[in-house]
Write a protein that holds these residues in place. Structure first.
Motif, PDB file in Angstrom:
ATOM      1  N   ASP A  85      -4.475  -2.651  13.340  1.00  0.00           N
ATOM      2  CA  ASP A  85      -4.540  -1.421  12.670  1.00  0.00           C
ATOM      3  C   ASP A  85      -4.292  -0.233  13.379  1.00  0.00           C
ATOM      4  OD1 ASP A  85      -5.682  -3.070  10.411  1.00  0.00           O
ATOM      5  OD2 ASP A  85      -7.694  -2.112  10.366  1.00  0.00           O
ATOM      6  N   GLU A 121      -8.045   3.822   6.909  1.00  0.00           N
ATOM      7  CA  GLU A 121      -9.269   2.852   6.903  1.00  0.00           C
ATOM      8  C   GLU A 121      -9.237   1.942   5.369  1.00  0.00           C
ATOM      9  OE1 GLU A 121     -13.921   2.099   8.329  1.00  0.00           O
ATOM     10  OE2 GLU A 121     -12.998   4.034   8.374  1.00  0.00           O
ATOM     11  N   GLU A 165       1.006  -1.075   0.006  1.00  0.00           N
ATOM     12  CA  GLU A 165      -0.130   0.014  -0.071  1.00  0.00           C
ATOM     13  C   GLU A 165       0.623   1.249   0.113  1.00  0.00           C
ATOM     14  OE1 GLU A 165      -3.342   0.382   0.214  1.00  0.00           O
ATOM     15  OE2 GLU A 165      -3.738  -1.708  -0.293  1.00  0.00           O
ATOM     16  N   ARG A 191      -6.087  -5.920   4.060  1.00  0.00           N
ATOM     17  CA  ARG A 191      -6.391  -7.250   4.740  1.00  0.00           C
ATOM     18  C   ARG A 191      -7.269  -8.185   3.964  1.00  0.00           C
ATOM     19  NH1 ARG A 191      -4.979  -7.256  10.039  1.00  0.00           N
ATOM     20  NH2 ARG A 191      -4.210  -5.271  10.885  1.00  0.00           N
ATOM     21  N   HIS A 248      -7.070   1.825   3.082  1.00  0.00           N
ATOM     22  CA  HIS A 248      -5.720   1.181   2.842  1.00  0.00           C
ATOM     23  C   HIS A 248      -5.908  -0.047   3.494  1.00  0.00           C
ATOM     24  CE1 HIS A 248      -3.767   3.980   0.274  1.00  0.00           C
ATOM     25  NE2 HIS A 248      -3.881   5.049   1.054  1.00  0.00           N
ATOM     26  N   PHE A 249      -6.027   0.054   5.027  1.00  0.00           N
ATOM     27  CA  PHE A 249      -6.043  -1.141   5.757  1.00  0.00           C
ATOM     28  C   PHE A 249      -7.170  -2.445   5.179  1.00  0.00           C
ATOM     29  CE2 PHE A 249      -3.967   1.104   9.487  1.00  0.00           C
ATOM     30  CZ  PHE A 249      -2.656   1.148   8.760  1.00  0.00           C
ATOM     31  N   LEU A 294      -0.344  -0.521  13.311  1.00  0.00           N
ATOM     32  CA  LEU A 294      -0.070   0.010  11.863  1.00  0.00           C
ATOM     33  C   LEU A 294       0.119   1.463  11.636  1.00  0.00           C
ATOM     34  CD1 LEU A 294      -1.185  -2.953   9.779  1.00  0.00           C
ATOM     35  CD2 LEU A 294       1.255  -2.516  10.158  1.00  0.00           C
TER      36      LEU A 294
END
Length: 248
Positions: free
Chosen positions: A67, A46, A33, A53, A48-49, A70
């Motif tokens: 998260d 949010e 990412e 995932r 991106h994560f 990270l």
């Protein structure tokens, strides 16, 4: 001295980070990412994560940290390098393993964060339509931000050889998919449109934001549609770039 972040630890950037047996290096077994940070705040984390995932679940990988951890790391790596405005790359790989395609029963994923300055505004892009490669919209990998970007590299090399800034990749049906490393938005008859994910477009985080903010629609596009476009832009997680010409 500049720093990287590897598996929860800040390290000097000149320290070797990956083992030679890491599957991300040997097989491209992983995801990444690119996250924009402005004034010290990471943008669209949010989204991106969630994409990270979702892609990891599909590939059978685990993201070893929560998260919130990270998020702190993304902001921390920018701050540690003195870059309040930054482009942070988060790379997740399957980790070190013996040679061969099968994964071992126990994986130790690698999480790596690197950082650079946030690019400034670029001049309007001159595009070509790639002829040396195309986007495989039938592959589920077209929806994931994997470590294998060879089709995009081939397309970008062709663009440079032809005096352009970037290339539009068509899919196997001859429909517009995206640029080599950006989504494409086209304004037709007063409305913004972008190719659907089913045509091979990566589900970009900026793309999702603009679909909502601009009230844009998703529609299959052909090269002939580009000829009559009123306006065109390339979008990435780092920003929006206008397009000045396609194939001259």
């Amino acid at each position: 001295m500049s720093s990287i972040w590897l598996n929860g630890e800040f390290l000097p950037a000149d320290k070797p980070a990956l083992l030679a047996s890491d599957r991300g290096l040997t097989l491209g077994d992983g995801l990444f990412e690119t996250i924009a940070v402005k004034a010290g705040a990471p943008l669209r984390l949010e989204a991106h994560f969630q994409r990270l995932r979702s892609g990891a679940d599909f590939l059978g990988l685990s993201v070893p940290l929560a998260d919130n951890v990270l998020a702190d790391a993304v902001a921390g790596i920018a701050g540690a390098n003195g870059l309040p405005d930054a482009a942070v790359r988060l790379t997740l790989t399957a980790g070190p393993a013996p040679r061969g395609l099968p994964r071992s029963a126990t994986l130790a994923p690698t999480l790596l964060l690197t950082v650079g300055p946030l690019p400034g505004d670029l001049p309007p892009a001159r595009l070509i339509i790639a002829t040396r490669t195309c986007r495989n919209e039938h592959s589920p990998l077209s929806r994931l931000k994997t470590l294998n970007y060879l089709d995009s590299i081939v397309a970008r090399n062709e663009a440079q050889a032809r005096g352009a800034d970037d290339a539009i990749l068509l899919n196997s049906r001859g429909q517009v998919a995206e640029a080599s490393a950006a989504n494409l938005f086209v304004r037709l008859d007063g409305h913004w449109l972008t190719p659907p994910v089913t045509d091979g477009a990566l589900p970009g985080t900026m793309r999702a934001a603009l679909l909502k903010a601009w009230g844009a629609g998703e529609r299959s596009l052909l090269p002939v549609d580009l000829d009559r476009a009123e306006e065109m832009v390339l979008t990435t997680a780092l920003g929006i770039r206008p397009v000045s010409a396609v194939s001259g």
